[in-house]
Structures are given as structure tokens and as C-alpha cells.
Design a protein around this motif. Structure first.
Motif, PDB file in Angstrom:
ATOM      1  N   HIS A   1       0.829  -1.201   0.000  1.00  0.00           N
ATOM      2  CA  HIS A   1       0.000   0.000   0.000  1.00  0.00           C
ATOM      3  C   HIS A   1       0.871   1.262   0.000  1.00  0.00           C
ATOM      4  O   HIS A   1       0.545   2.253  -0.675  1.00  0.00           O
ATOM      5  N   ALA A   2       1.968   1.232   0.750  1.00  0.00           N
ATOM      6  CA  ALA A   2       2.894   2.363   0.745  1.00  0.00           C
ATOM      7  C   ALA A   2       3.539   2.505  -0.633  1.00  0.00           C
ATOM      8  O   ALA A   2       3.751   3.621  -1.117  1.00  0.00           O
ATOM      9  N   TRP A   3       3.855   1.369  -1.252  1.00  0.00           N
ATOM     10  CA  TRP A   3       4.428   1.394  -2.610  1.00  0.00           C
ATOM     11  C   TRP A   3       3.455   2.028  -3.598  1.00  0.00           C
ATOM     12  O   TRP A   3       3.839   2.878  -4.398  1.00  0.00           O
ATOM     13  N   PHE A   4       2.202   1.623  -3.534  1.00  0.00           N
ATOM     14  CA  PHE A   4       1.197   2.158  -4.451  1.00  0.00           C
ATOM     15  C   PHE A   4       1.065   3.677  -4.293  1.00  0.00           C
ATOM     16  O   PHE A   4       1.001   4.421  -5.285  1.00  0.00           O
ATOM     17  N   LYS A   5       1.049   4.148  -3.060  1.00  0.00           N
ATOM     18  CA  LYS A   5       0.946   5.586  -2.805  1.00  0.00           C
ATOM     19  C   LYS A   5       2.166   6.315  -3.362  1.00  0.00           C
ATOM     20  O   LYS A   5       2.051   7.394  -3.974  1.00  0.00           O
ATOM     21  N   SER A   6       3.336   5.718  -3.184  1.00  0.00           N
ATOM     22  CA  SER A   6       4.570   6.327  -3.664  1.00  0.00           C
ATOM     23  C   SER A   6       4.620   6.358  -5.184  1.00  0.00           C
ATOM     24  O   SER A   6       5.072   7.337  -5.788  1.00  0.00           O
ATOM     25  N   MET A   7       4.157   5.299  -5.815  1.00  0.00           N
ATOM     26  CA  MET A   7       4.173   5.235  -7.277  1.00  0.00           C
ATOM     27  C   MET A   7       3.255   6.274  -7.897  1.00  0.00           C
ATOM     28  O   MET A   7       3.468   6.713  -9.023  1.00  0.00           O
ATOM     29  N   GLY A   8       2.223   6.689  -7.160  1.00  0.00           N
ATOM     30  CA  GLY A   8       1.316   7.705  -7.677  1.00  0.00           C
ATOM     31  C   GLY A   8       2.051   9.003  -7.972  1.00  0.00           C
ATOM     32  O   GLY A   8       1.752   9.704  -8.943  1.00  0.00           O
ATOM     33  N   GLN A   9       3.035   9.327  -7.129  1.00  0.00           N
ATOM     34  CA  GLN A   9       3.837  10.529  -7.327  1.00  0.00           C
ATOM     35  C   GLN A   9       4.632  10.429  -8.625  1.00  0.00           C
ATOM     36  O   GLN A   9       4.641  11.352  -9.441  1.00  0.00           O
ATOM     37  N   THR A  10       5.297   9.292  -8.837  1.00  0.00           N
ATOM     38  CA  THR A  10       6.105   9.106 -10.027  1.00  0.00           C
ATOM     39  C   THR A  10       5.254   9.157 -11.282  1.00  0.00           C
ATOM     40  O   THR A  10       5.600   9.813 -12.263  1.00  0.00           O
ATOM     41  N   ALA A  11       4.137   8.448 -11.245  1.00  0.00           N
ATOM     42  CA  ALA A  11       3.258   8.410 -12.420  1.00  0.00           C
ATOM     43  C   ALA A  11       2.738   9.807 -12.749  1.00  0.00           C
ATOM     44  O   ALA A  11       2.635  10.189 -13.919  1.00  0.00           O
ATOM     45  N   GLY A  12       2.429  10.581 -11.707  1.00  0.00           N
ATOM     46  CA  GLY A  12       1.919  11.927 -11.936  1.00  0.00           C
ATOM     47  C   GLY A  12       2.948  12.818 -12.612  1.00  0.00           C
ATOM     48  O   GLY A  12       2.632  13.569 -13.536  1.00  0.00           O
ATOM     49  N   LEU A  13       4.206  12.720 -12.170  1.00  0.00           N
ATOM     50  CA  LEU A  13       5.260  13.529 -12.777  1.00  0.00           C
ATOM     51  C   LEU A  13       5.499  13.140 -14.222  1.00  0.00           C
ATOM     52  O   LEU A  13       5.726  13.991 -15.079  1.00  0.00           O
ATOM     53  N   ALA A  14       5.432  11.839 -14.489  1.00  0.00           N
ATOM     54  CA  ALA A  14       5.755  11.344 -15.825  1.00  0.00           C
ATOM     55  C   ALA A  14       4.703  11.696 -16.866  1.00  0.00           C
ATOM     56  O   ALA A  14       4.985  11.677 -18.066  1.00  0.00           O
ATOM     57  N   THR A  15       3.487  12.002 -16.431  1.00  0.00           N
ATOM     58  CA  THR A  15       2.408  12.233 -17.383  1.00  0.00           C
ATOM     59  C   THR A  15       1.958  13.695 -17.455  1.00  0.00           C
ATOM     60  O   THR A  15       0.913  13.997 -18.007  1.00  0.00           O
TER      61      THR A  15
END
Length: 259
Positions: free
Chosen positions: A120-134
Motif C-alpha cells: 500500500h505504501a508502494w502504491f501511494k509512492s508510485m502515484g507521485q512518479t506516475a503523476g510527474l511522468a504524465t
């Protein structure tokens, strides 16, 4: 994401395939491997965003060849992969983790270590990366930068890679668990190790057959902060180059009008 791109050292052999998903402590893991294995580590996120332009362009080409069903293209992808990783003692982060079966064929003596964390912590963290990339303006802002102008193209390639491996293109808790199960299917049990960077040196040293470094704390690098810094760095560079280019155009236009 690591802090600085690594430089290959002739004669170094790849001994560890880091199969953990991005944002599972891969930067700290990479730094620890570099110390234990006494050599440069190829951290995918760092090499493609901070390394020479050939890095990001090569992985786009590798993924495209790999996606092609042609055996010749698949062989070319493996050959390019081996060229990129020549002189490194380990590879970590994407896109290497999703190429674990291919890397096992290229490096039959390497072990696979998958960094893990709370899903769950990973999923929350990945949201940041995905947001920057798009971010919609990213392609335009990065256009003046020789390597990073290919960043949105690279993200599209990574997305296609995820679809091929997992059947989905967006991070989720389900995908995290699916990745773990996939590794158990494609990696022999005796060559697969799961490692949480919170545990420090002991389990990693045991997996590598190394002594715990004396008086050296386990590296603790903040992936989130590193990604923010890299994003700001490239956006700032892109804007500066756009401003410089527009200033030159303005001067030329003004001179032409005056003349």
C-alpha cells in the motif's frame, strides 16, 4: 532513483539482477550493492534520466525490439541489453526488473534480489512518479534537452513493457503482488531472494556471502526526494534553454526589422 549515474568499469561482471519494482528502495539497494560488490551499479531510473542520451535512447530501442515477435529482433534486444550493462556489477530498477527472464539467460551465474516494501505504501509512492511522468507540458519543456526530449517516449515504452509482463499499465496493490508471483514463476527458487532495505546489511550480506561492512551505515537514500529533484532539475534546464532560444530569436528578429 539513485543520486548520480554510474560509469562502467572494464572487466566487471554482472552478479546481481535487482528485480524489485521502482520505489521499493532501489536507490539505497544500489548504493549498498556498489559497496559490497566493489563496482558500479546500473540503476535504471538514474542512468536514463541523468546519464548520456544514449542510455534512454537505447532502452527505448531495446523495449521496442523485445516487443516485436521476431526472434531476430528479440536477439538484437538481448545483445543491446548486454552492451548497456557491460562493466557493471548489478542492475536495478526499471526496465531491468521486467527483463528478469532475459537477464537470467544473459547472466546465468547472477542471483536475483527483489527489493520489497509494504504494497500500500508502494502504491501511494508510485502515484507521485506516475503523476510527474504524465504532466501534459513535459514533452514541450524537455524538447531542448538532448536526452530528456525522449522521456515521454520512454515512459510509453515502459508502459508497453508493463502491459506485456503484467497485462496492465498502471500501478496497483494487485500488480505489486502479481510481480512477486511472476518472479517466483520465472526465477529458480535457489536464485531468488527478497530483501527489505529497512532490514539493513545483515540479510543482504548473507545473500551475497559478504561480511557486514565495519563502521559503514547502510545507505538510506530518499527515492521521493531524488525524483522531485531530478524533475525540477530537468524542467528548469528545459525552461532556461527555451528562454535562451527565444531570446536569440527575438534579437535576430529585432535586428532584421531594424536593418
Amino acid at each position: 532513483m539513485g543520486q548520480q549515474p554510474s560509469t562502467p568499469q572494464p572487466g566487471k561482471q554482472l552478479r546481481v539482477i535487482g528485480a524489485g519494482l521502482s520505489r521499493t528502495g532501489t536507490a539505497s539497494f544500489s548504493a549498498a550493492l556498489g559497496l559490497l560488490l566493489d563496482g558500479p551499479v546500473y540503476h535504471g531510473g538514474t542512468q536514463t534520466t541523468l546519464g548520456d542520451p544514449i542510455e534512454i535512447k537505447s532502452w527505448i530501442r531495446i523495449i521496442r525490439l523485445w516487443l516485436n515477435p521476431s526472434p531476430q529482433d528479440n536477439e538484437s534486444a538481448r545483445s543491446m541489453m548486454k552492451d548497456r550493462l557491460d562493466g557493471y556489477v548489478a542492475v536495478t530498477d526499471s526496465p531491468g526488473g521486467q527483463f528478469t527472464p532475459e537477464l537470467l539467460e544473459l547472466y546465468p551465474d547472477a542471483i536475483v534480489i527483489c527489493t520489497v516494501r509494504d504494497p500500500h505504501a508502494w502504491f501511494k509512492s508510485m502515484g507521485q512518479t506516475a503523476g510527474l511522468a504524465t504532466l501534459w507540458f513535459l514533452r514541450v519543456v524537455l524538447l531542448p534537452l538532448p536526452g530528456m526530449r525522449h522521456f515521454t517516449e520512454y515512459i510509453k515504452a515502459l508502459t508497453a513493457q508493463w502491459v506485456r509482463v503484467y497485462g496492465k499499465d498502471w500501478p496497483s496493490v494487485e500488480l505489486y503482488h502479481q510481480h512477486i508471483e511472476w518472479l517466483k514463476e520465472v526465477v529458480p527458487e535457489e536464485r531468488l531472494v527478497f530483501f527489505d532495505v529497512k532490514e539493513g546489511w545483515a540479510p543482504l550480506c548473507k545473500a551475497l556471502g559478504k561480511e557486514i561492512p565495519a563502521d559503514i551505515p547502510f545507505p538510506r537514500l530518499n527515492d521521493s526526494a531524488a525524483i522531485d529533484r531530478v524533475a525540477q532539475y530537468h524542467v528548469r534546464r528545459g525552461l532556461v534553454r527555451w528562454a535562451a532560444g527565444l531570446a536569440v530569436v527575438g534579437v535576430v528578429a529585432g535586428y532584421t526589422w531594424w536593418a
